[in-house]
Motif scaffolding. Structure first.
Motif, PDB file in Angstrom:
ATOM      1  N   LEU A 175       0.838  -1.199   0.000  1.00  0.00           N
ATOM      2  CA  LEU A 175       0.000   0.000   0.000  1.00  0.00           C
ATOM      3  C   LEU A 175       0.870   1.245   0.000  1.00  0.00           C
ATOM      4  CD1 LEU A 175      -2.659  -1.084   2.643  1.00  0.00           C
ATOM      5  CD2 LEU A 175      -2.891  -1.096   0.159  1.00  0.00           C
ATOM      6  N   PRO A 176       0.481   2.286  -0.740  1.00  0.00           N
ATOM      7  CA  PRO A 176       1.268   3.526  -0.731  1.00  0.00           C
ATOM      8  C   PRO A 176       1.206   4.202   0.627  1.00  0.00           C
ATOM      9  CG  PRO A 176      -0.802   3.855  -1.876  1.00  0.00           C
ATOM     10  CD  PRO A 176      -0.709   2.374  -1.601  1.00  0.00           C
ATOM     11  N   VAL A 177       2.234   4.944   0.951  1.00  0.00           N
ATOM     12  CA  VAL A 177       2.261   5.689   2.201  1.00  0.00           C
ATOM     13  C   VAL A 177       1.219   6.798   2.125  1.00  0.00           C
ATOM     14  CG1 VAL A 177       3.666   7.114   3.722  1.00  0.00           C
ATOM     15  CG2 VAL A 177       4.696   5.158   2.531  1.00  0.00           C
ATOM     16  N   SER A 178       0.373   6.878   3.161  1.00  0.00           N
ATOM     17  CA  SER A 178      -0.677   7.902   3.156  1.00  0.00           C
ATOM     18  C   SER A 178      -0.075   9.282   3.396  1.00  0.00           C
ATOM     19  CB  SER A 178      -1.720   7.601   4.237  1.00  0.00           C
ATOM     20  OG  SER A 178      -1.126   7.615   5.506  1.00  0.00           O
ATOM     21  N   ARG A 179      -0.662  10.268   2.747  1.00  0.00           N
ATOM     22  CA  ARG A 179      -0.230  11.651   2.899  1.00  0.00           C
ATOM     23  C   ARG A 179      -1.433  12.511   3.245  1.00  0.00           C
ATOM     24  NH1 ARG A 179       2.615   9.583  -1.400  1.00  0.00           N
ATOM     25  NH2 ARG A 179       4.901   9.728  -1.258  1.00  0.00           N
ATOM     26  N   PRO A 180      -1.207  13.628   3.919  1.00  0.00           N
ATOM     27  CA  PRO A 180      -2.341  14.522   4.223  1.00  0.00           C
ATOM     28  C   PRO A 180      -3.038  14.967   2.947  1.00  0.00           C
ATOM     29  CG  PRO A 180      -0.368  15.162   5.450  1.00  0.00           C
ATOM     30  CD  PRO A 180       0.077  14.139   4.452  1.00  0.00           C
ATOM     31  N   ALA A 181      -4.371  14.982   3.008  1.00  0.00           N
ATOM     32  CA  ALA A 181      -5.142  15.422   1.839  1.00  0.00           C
ATOM     33  C   ALA A 181      -4.903  16.908   1.588  1.00  0.00           C
ATOM     34  CB  ALA A 181      -6.625  15.164   2.066  1.00  0.00           C
ATOM     35  N   PRO A 182      -4.818  17.302   0.322  1.00  0.00           N
ATOM     36  CA  PRO A 182      -4.638  18.733   0.035  1.00  0.00           C
ATOM     37  C   PRO A 182      -5.875  19.521   0.424  1.00  0.00           C
ATOM     38  CG  PRO A 182      -5.102  17.516  -1.979  1.00  0.00           C
ATOM     39  CD  PRO A 182      -4.915  16.492  -0.903  1.00  0.00           C
ATOM     40  N   ALA A 183      -5.682  20.782   0.733  1.00  0.00           N
ATOM     41  CA  ALA A 183      -6.807  21.643   1.100  1.00  0.00           C
ATOM     42  C   ALA A 183      -7.770  21.766  -0.068  1.00  0.00           C
ATOM     43  CB  ALA A 183      -6.296  23.016   1.503  1.00  0.00           C
ATOM     44  N   VAL A 184      -9.069  21.696   0.236  1.00  0.00           N
ATOM     45  CA  VAL A 184     -10.069  21.839  -0.810  1.00  0.00           C
ATOM     46  C   VAL A 184      -9.987  23.232  -1.438  1.00  0.00           C
ATOM     47  CG1 VAL A 184     -12.543  21.840  -1.303  1.00  0.00           C
ATOM     48  CG2 VAL A 184     -11.586  20.171   0.295  1.00  0.00           C
ATOM     49  N   ALA A 185      -9.823  24.221  -0.602  1.00  0.00           N
ATOM     50  CA  ALA A 185      -9.683  25.595  -1.094  1.00  0.00           C
ATOM     51  C   ALA A 185      -8.867  26.385  -0.079  1.00  0.00           C
ATOM     52  CB  ALA A 185     -11.056  26.243  -1.291  1.00  0.00           C
ATOM     53  N   LYS A 186      -8.012  27.214  -0.579  1.00  0.00           N
ATOM     54  CA  LYS A 186      -7.220  28.045   0.309  1.00  0.00           C
ATOM     55  C   LYS A 186      -8.064  29.203   0.829  1.00  0.00           C
ATOM     56  CE  LYS A 186      -2.788  27.070  -1.927  1.00  0.00           C
ATOM     57  NZ  LYS A 186      -1.606  27.655  -2.628  1.00  0.00           N
ATOM     58  N   ALA A 187      -7.834  29.554   2.078  1.00  0.00           N
ATOM     59  CA  ALA A 187      -8.561  30.682   2.659  1.00  0.00           C
ATOM     60  C   ALA A 187      -8.177  31.963   1.924  1.00  0.00           C
ATOM     61  CB  ALA A 187      -8.238  30.810   4.140  1.00  0.00           C
ATOM     62  N   GLY A 188      -9.158  32.712   1.524  1.00  0.00           N
ATOM     63  CA  GLY A 188      -8.885  33.957   0.822  1.00  0.00           C
ATOM     64  C   GLY A 188      -8.456  35.058   1.774  1.00  0.00           C
ATOM     65  N   ALA A 189      -7.725  35.985   1.249  1.00  0.00           N
ATOM     66  CA  ALA A 189      -7.300  37.131   2.060  1.00  0.00           C
ATOM     67  C   ALA A 189      -8.503  38.024   2.351  1.00  0.00           C
ATOM     68  CB  ALA A 189      -6.223  37.917   1.329  1.00  0.00           C
ATOM     69  N   HIS A 190      -8.489  38.623   3.528  1.00  0.00           N
ATOM     70  CA  HIS A 190      -9.582  39.511   3.897  1.00  0.00           C
ATOM     71  C   HIS A 190      -9.591  40.751   3.004  1.00  0.00           C
ATOM     72  CE1 HIS A 190     -12.413  41.789   6.272  1.00  0.00           C
ATOM     73  NE2 HIS A 190     -11.538  42.777   6.370  1.00  0.00           N
ATOM     74  N   VAL A 191     -10.779  41.104   2.553  1.00  0.00           N
ATOM     75  CA  VAL A 191     -10.966  42.308   1.738  1.00  0.00           C
ATOM     76  C   VAL A 191     -11.768  43.310   2.557  1.00  0.00           C
ATOM     77  CG1 VAL A 191     -11.956  43.274  -0.363  1.00  0.00           C
ATOM     78  CG2 VAL A 191     -10.892  41.001  -0.422  1.00  0.00           C
ATOM     79  N   ASP A 192     -11.187  44.461   2.846  1.00  0.00           N
ATOM     80  CA  ASP A 192     -11.901  45.489   3.601  1.00  0.00           C
ATOM     81  C   ASP A 192     -13.089  46.011   2.804  1.00  0.00           C
ATOM     82  OD1 ASP A 192     -10.322  45.509   5.904  1.00  0.00           O
ATOM     83  OD2 ASP A 192      -8.830  46.813   4.967  1.00  0.00           O
ATOM     84  N   VAL A 193     -14.162  46.314   3.514  1.00  0.00           N
ATOM     85  CA  VAL A 193     -15.365  46.861   2.879  1.00  0.00           C
ATOM     86  C   VAL A 193     -15.251  48.378   2.848  1.00  0.00           C
ATOM     87  CG1 VAL A 193     -17.873  46.943   2.927  1.00  0.00           C
ATOM     88  CG2 VAL A 193     -16.682  44.902   3.771  1.00  0.00           C
ATOM     89  N   ASP A 194     -15.532  48.952   1.697  1.00  0.00           N
ATOM     90  CA  ASP A 194     -15.431  50.396   1.498  1.00  0.00           C
ATOM     91  C   ASP A 194     -16.776  51.051   1.835  1.00  0.00           C
ATOM     92  OD1 ASP A 194     -15.185  52.995   0.621  1.00  0.00           O
ATOM     93  OD2 ASP A 194     -14.178  52.474  -1.250  1.00  0.00           O
ATOM     94  N   PRO A 195     -16.854  51.849   2.896  1.00  0.00           N
ATOM     95  CA  PRO A 195     -18.126  52.479   3.263  1.00  0.00           C
ATOM     96  C   PRO A 195     -18.710  53.340   2.142  1.00  0.00           C
ATOM     97  CG  PRO A 195     -16.542  52.673   5.054  1.00  0.00           C
ATOM     98  CD  PRO A 195     -15.786  52.160   3.875  1.00  0.00           C
ATOM     99  N   ALA A 196     -17.848  53.999   1.388  1.00  0.00           N
ATOM    100  CA  ALA A 196     -18.343  54.879   0.318  1.00  0.00           C
ATOM    101  C   ALA A 196     -19.060  54.067  -0.756  1.00  0.00           C
ATOM    102  CB  ALA A 196     -17.185  55.667  -0.277  1.00  0.00           C
ATOM    103  N   GLN A 197     -18.502  52.910  -1.099  1.00  0.00           N
ATOM    104  CA  GLN A 197     -19.129  52.078  -2.120  1.00  0.00           C
ATOM    105  C   GLN A 197     -20.464  51.502  -1.623  1.00  0.00           C
ATOM    106  OE1 GLN A 197     -18.259  51.786  -5.158  1.00  0.00           O
ATOM    107  NE2 GLN A 197     -16.250  52.774  -5.066  1.00  0.00           N
ATOM    108  N   VAL A 198     -20.510  51.147  -0.350  1.00  0.00           N
ATOM    109  CA  VAL A 198     -21.764  50.643   0.209  1.00  0.00           C
ATOM    110  C   VAL A 198     -22.828  51.735   0.179  1.00  0.00           C
ATOM    111  CG1 VAL A 198     -22.893  49.786   2.304  1.00  0.00           C
ATOM    112  CG2 VAL A 198     -20.627  48.931   1.664  1.00  0.00           C
ATOM    113  N   ALA A 199     -22.457  52.936   0.541  1.00  0.00           N
ATOM    114  CA  ALA A 199     -23.408  54.060   0.518  1.00  0.00           C
ATOM    115  C   ALA A 199     -23.929  54.300  -0.889  1.00  0.00           C
ATOM    116  CB  ALA A 199     -22.741  55.318   1.082  1.00  0.00           C
ATOM    117  N   LEU A 200     -23.029  54.224  -1.888  1.00  0.00           N
ATOM    118  CA  LEU A 200     -23.463  54.413  -3.272  1.00  0.00           C
ATOM    119  C   LEU A 200     -24.465  53.343  -3.697  1.00  0.00           C
ATOM    120  CD1 LEU A 200     -20.110  55.356  -5.087  1.00  0.00           C
ATOM    121  CD2 LEU A 200     -22.133  56.817  -4.798  1.00  0.00           C
ATOM    122  N   ALA A 201     -24.306  52.144  -3.185  1.00  0.00           N
ATOM    123  CA  ALA A 201     -25.206  51.060  -3.552  1.00  0.00           C
ATOM    124  C   ALA A 201     -26.555  51.143  -2.843  1.00  0.00           C
ATOM    125  CB  ALA A 201     -24.536  49.712  -3.246  1.00  0.00           C
ATOM    126  N   VAL A 202     -26.543  51.586  -1.580  1.00  0.00           N
ATOM    127  CA  VAL A 202     -27.753  51.499  -0.756  1.00  0.00           C
ATOM    128  C   VAL A 202     -28.580  52.779  -0.746  1.00  0.00           C
ATOM    129  CG1 VAL A 202     -28.598  51.142   1.605  1.00  0.00           C
ATOM    130  CG2 VAL A 202     -26.737  49.718   0.705  1.00  0.00           C
TER     131      VAL A 202
END
Length: 481
Positions: free
Chosen positions: A61-88
């Motif tokens: 049997l092959p040597v087991s290895r840790p499963a790769p991550a399904v998806a990498k955590a994305g970097a945090h994106v700050d929310v722009d208050p001005a853009q939210v105001a323009l939308a709402v």
């Protein structure tokens, strides 16, 4: 010669006994697998002990290895208050939302406020279920199940059906077929009970039903009487099909008695003679449990409750929270326990008021900050036990109570908004999360609670369009508008 034969008789007798003992031991070892169980002789049963089954000769049997991550955590994106105001802001113009509403948008990860408009406190309607769900997961645990049991008292020859507060208990296996989550049913419970009684030589019983896990009134005094026609049933720790009437319309007046009557019929069909009609009585002290069925997990119940805005299930969960925290399993006890639990989790609830767990009471008051706070808790990696609040939220245009909504507004919002609906006469609201195309993640609350009847549908559409604007906007800092 005779003396020699006399001496040999005990020896021959002992030898025969030894042979018989060895034969008996061999038979017992074969019959009960004693050699394998005691000394490891013989083959291993792969069904019972799969970990002890050796691989075939020569297999590498092959040597087991840790499963790769399904998806990498994305970097945090700050929310722009001005853009939210323009939308709402453009969607708040005019009088469609009425004179009293609240809009709050926060960065989902940090809790930083990026937009606020309107009142500080509103009638939350069914967005209340967010608090009830968080409190249930926190106090009960997501894997807890509620047992509906049957207890037998030989002295009185009495069988008692005991409600454990399973909100999704149904009549038959067919009643729950194809539904999520999987349902426990009274027909299966009756068959298990009949089998247990038959094993004890019992074929004739009297039957009681016990719904005393919860306390207080079954109908909230702040609810309009008309709610009992088609909105909600009396709340009980024992019912079937959420106390719906056999006709399919409305609810039975006494849910526990309805469950007891059906169970008596199911017992008779299973071969048990039930004397007389079921009576309302607590299980006698010392009564022995003979059968049980168990509900879906609390996490699964929460997901279903939020997805379709199930009023009865929410009220049952709130009462369980009241019982679990050492209080009362009543409307008042459950509502107080829900608020206390949310407060203990770090969400300020000063000025908030709850009188039920479903949000049907128009006397409830919550701040938009409270609703946003429980949303952020359910999303937090530090609180995985609360995650099913987030996964249970309806998806805009696809699932649950949002399946047939969001047909107005930007198409990019479909699938990007998950939110709990909140609807009463004159009240329209959404509280949820929006993941926009730029990677910005927002918790939002939009509730209008004094909507004129003449623009009722328009107000609901406007609430949807505000949420859709958040899901479709590019509100991340540095993103092109």
């Amino acid at each position: 010669m005779a003396r020699d034969q006399g001496h040999s008789l005990p020896v021959r007798f002992a030898a025969e006994l030894l042979v018989l003992a060895l034969l008996a031991a061999a038979v017992a070892s074969y019959r009960f697998d004693l050699g394998e169980r005691w000394f490891g002789w013989g083959p291993v049963d792969p069904a019972a002990e799969p970990a002890l089954v050796l691989p075939p000769e020569g297999l590498r049997l092959p040597v087991s290895r840790p499963a790769p991550a399904v998806a990498k955590a994305g970097a945090h994106v700050d929310v722009d208050p001005a853009q939210v105001a323009l939308a709402v802001n453009p969607l708040l113009r005019g009088k469609v939302l009425g004179p009293h509403y609240a809009v709050l948008v926060q960065d989902l990860a940090t809790g930083r406020e990026v937009f606020r408009a309107g009142a500080s406190s509103i009638i939350p309607a069914s967005t209340t279920k967010l608090l009830t769900s968080v409190a249930a997961l926190e106090t009960l645990g997501p894997t807890t199940r509620f047992a509906t049991t049957v207890r037998w008292s030989p002295q009185s020859r009495r069988l008692t059906l005991v409600g454990g507060g399973d909100p999704f208990l149904v009549r038959t296996p067919a009643s729950g077929q194809g539904l999520y989550p999987q349902r426990a049913d009274l027909t299966t419970l009756a068959r298990r009970t009949a089998a247990a009684l038959e094993a004890d030589g019992v074929s004739r019983v009297r039957l009681s039903f016990d719904d005393h896990l919860f306390s207080g009134p079954e109908v909230n005094p702040t609810w309009p009487a008309a709610y009992l026609d088609d909105v909600t049933s009396p709340i009980s720790a024992l019912w079937v099909d959420e106390a719906r009437a056999d006709s399919g319309y409305g609810f039975v007046a006494d849910p526990a008695a309805g469950a007891g009557t059906f169970f008596a019929r199911a017992l008779r069909q299973a071969g048990v003679t039930v004397v007389g009609s079921p009576s309302d009585a607590a299980a006698p002290a010392g009564a022995r449990e003979v059968a049980a069925v168990r509900s879906a997990t609390v996490g699964e119940i929460v997901e279903r409750t939020l997805a379709v805005s199930d009023n009865q299930a929410a009220e049952v969960l709130a009462r369980h929270v009241g019982v679990a925290t050492g209080g009362q399993g009543s409307f008042a006890g459950g509502a107080a326990a829900v608020l206390d639990t949310v407060r203990e989790l770090g969400v300020p609830v000063d000025g908030d008021r709850l009188l039920d767990g479903s949000g049907l009471s128009r006397s409830n008051r919550l701040s938009a900050d409270t609703l946003a706070g429980v949303l952020r808790l359910s999303e937090s990696a530090r609180r995985p036990e609360l995650r099913q609040v987030l996964t249970g939220l309806p998806v805009a245009g696809f699932t649950g109570s949002l399946q047939y909504r969001f047909d107005a507004g930007p198409a990019q919002a479909l699938g990007r908004v998950r939110a709990k609906t909140g609807t009463l006469m004159g009240v329209h609201g959404l509280a949820g999360v929006a993941d926009d195309p730029s990677g910005a993640r927002m918790a939002f609350v939009v509730v209008a609670d004094r909507v004129d009847a003449a623009v009722d549908l328009d107000a609901r559409v406007r609430v949807d369009r505000i949420a859709a604007a958040l899901g479709a906007c590019r509100c991340g800092v540095g993103s092109p508008s």
